[in-house]
Scaffold this active site. Structure first.
Site, short mmCIF file in Angstrom:
data_model
loop_
_atom_site.label_atom_id
_atom_site.label_comp_id
_atom_site.label_asym_id
_atom_site.label_seq_id
_atom_site.Cartn_x
_atom_site.Cartn_y
_atom_site.Cartn_z
CG HIS A 174 10.76 -1.94 -16.46
ND1 HIS A 174 10.37 -0.86 -17.20
CD2 HIS A 174 10.50 -1.60 -15.17
CE1 HIS A 174 9.91 0.08 -16.39
NE2 HIS A 174 10.00 -0.33 -15.16
CB VAL A 177 4.24 -3.45 -10.60
CG1 VAL A 177 2.90 -3.81 -11.21
CG2 VAL A 177 4.07 -3.03 -9.15
NE ARG A 210 12.87 0.30 -13.61
CZ ARG A 210 13.10 1.02 -14.70
NH1 ARG A 210 14.10 0.71 -15.51
NH2 ARG A 210 12.33 2.06 -14.99
CB ALA A 218 -0.94 -0.02 1.20
N GLY A 219 2.00 1.18 -0.69
CA GLY A 219 2.84 2.36 -0.86
C GLY A 219 2.26 3.24 -1.96
NE ARG A 264 8.18 6.41 -17.05
CZ ARG A 264 8.59 5.63 -16.06
NH1 ARG A 264 9.36 4.59 -16.30
NH2 ARG A 264 8.24 5.90 -14.82
CG ASN A 284 12.37 -5.00 -4.09
OD1 ASN A 284 12.27 -4.70 -2.89
ND2 ASN A 284 12.23 -4.10 -5.04
CG ASN A 288 11.30 -2.08 -10.91
OD1 ASN A 288 11.26 -2.69 -11.98
ND2 ASN A 288 10.76 -0.89 -10.73
#
Ligand code: APR
Length: 316
Positions: free
Chosen positions: A182, A125, A95, A10-11, A158, A102, A127
């Site tokens: 990515h 999502v 990343r 919930a960031g 982007r 992570n 990284n």
């Protein structure tokens, strides 16, 4: 029965994704979880209180979870789980610097997802994206089509923004595409870029296109450098939420995503940014596009770079 989608973390990324998903008003329930006691519940309460103003009926449920798996009952039966848990970059970080920390978080989350939402489509999502997507598939043991990653939608958006800004045209008239990883081996595909149907190469000189390609490749880092305390979340959450919506509606939309590639483009067994048809099964199939020789070479190079890292994450 209405659809249930869970957003883990919930960031900034997770809370904006939950907001977008709720505001679509196509889900019965949006569940938001985090390990920070009270944060997901507080955000859920706040989002629910916006319902009468924004005009949506979707219920948002917040749940604090423990790394021991406590609280995960809240995600039971989710059709879709978006994993945003994990640290974001700080200025100067790549990343890949987030890989170890992570990986632990994403593995723990994915194991709980497999237990409590065994039929979900998982959208990763966190990284580094391509590696975390591969890891989530390993940790859940879900069929590979049911685990996908969000990156291509964002990188493409982007690129589109930069082209529209450069040519002073509406974003709606611009079509671009990025494939690959990515990260450093992102493969923007100028040959698939058009403005009102006209090839980009007829509208901009090659060096200008190259400049926009480079800015796209560094698009995330540019935002991180400005924010200083975290990474981008408005465009990323828009991309992840659209993917979740396509899954919920079984729309069959073709989107650039991180998907399992096995044989397409002559590339064997790796999670990689490609175009795929998105539906209730996750990635229904990889959709091939014509690439120039150098674009295809770039894609193959990206595949080998992420393959090496993806085999590392198996041990993390
Ligand atoms: N389970 C659930 N939530 C967790 C866990 C876990 N095991 N570990 C960490 N979190 C939560 C944190 O408590 C925090 O609230 O993940 C949230 C991350 O939020 P932010 O720090 O605001 O990061 P954000 O910008 O949302 O980015 C999340 O997406 O773009 C990527 O690189 C970025 O990996 C990062 C992720």
């Amino acid at each position: 029965m209405g659809k249930k989608v869970t957003v883990v973390g919930a960031g900034f990324y997770g809370s904006t994704t939950a907001q977008r998903l709720a505001e679509y008003d196509v889900f019965e329930t949006v569940v938001l979880t985090d390990i920070i006691e009270g944060k997901p519940e507080g955000l859920a309460l706040d989002l629910n209180q916006s319902r009468s103003i924004e005009g949506f009926e979707t219920k948002v449920v917040g749940a604090t979870t423990g790394t021991d798996g406590s609280g995960y009952e809240a995600i039971a039966g989710s059709d879709i789980v978006v994993i945003t848990a994990g640290l974001p970059r700080k200025p100067g970080m790549s990343r890949m610097d987030l890989l170890e920390v992570n990986a632990k978080i994403v593995r723990g989350v994915a194991e709980q997802v497999a237990k409590h939402a065994p039929n979900a489509v998982v959208i990763v999502v966190s990284n580094p994206l391509d590696e975390m997507t591969a890891l989530a598939q390993l940790a859940t043991q879900f069929p590979k089509n049911r685990v996908i990653g969000q990156a291509g939608m964002l990188d493409t958006a982007r690129f589109t923004h930069f082209v529209a800004e450069e040519l002073k045209v509406p974003v709606g008239s611009v079509k671009t595409l990025t494939l690959g990883s990515h990260g450093d081996t992102m493969v923007p595909v100028p040959s698939r870029c058009t403005v009102n149907g006209k090839p980009l190469s007829e509208l901009l000189p090659a060096d200008k296109i190259e400049e926009l390609v480079t800015r796209t490749r560094n698009g995330g880092a540019e935002v991180v450098a400005l924010l200083k305390t975290g990474s981008a979340y408005y465009a990323p959450s828009a991309a992840a939420a659209r993917m979740a919506k396509a899954v919920a509606e079984d729309s069959g939309e073709v989107m650039p995503v991180c998907a399992w590639v096995d044989g397409e483009y002559g590339i064997e067994g790796v999670y990689l940014g490609v175009e795929a048809e998105i539906g209730a099964a996750g990635a229904r199939k990889v959709v091939l596009t014509d690439l120039t020789e150098s674009e295809l070479a770039g894609l193959k190079e990206a595949a080998e770079a992420v393959r090496a890292k993806q085999s590392d994450v198996a041990g993390l």
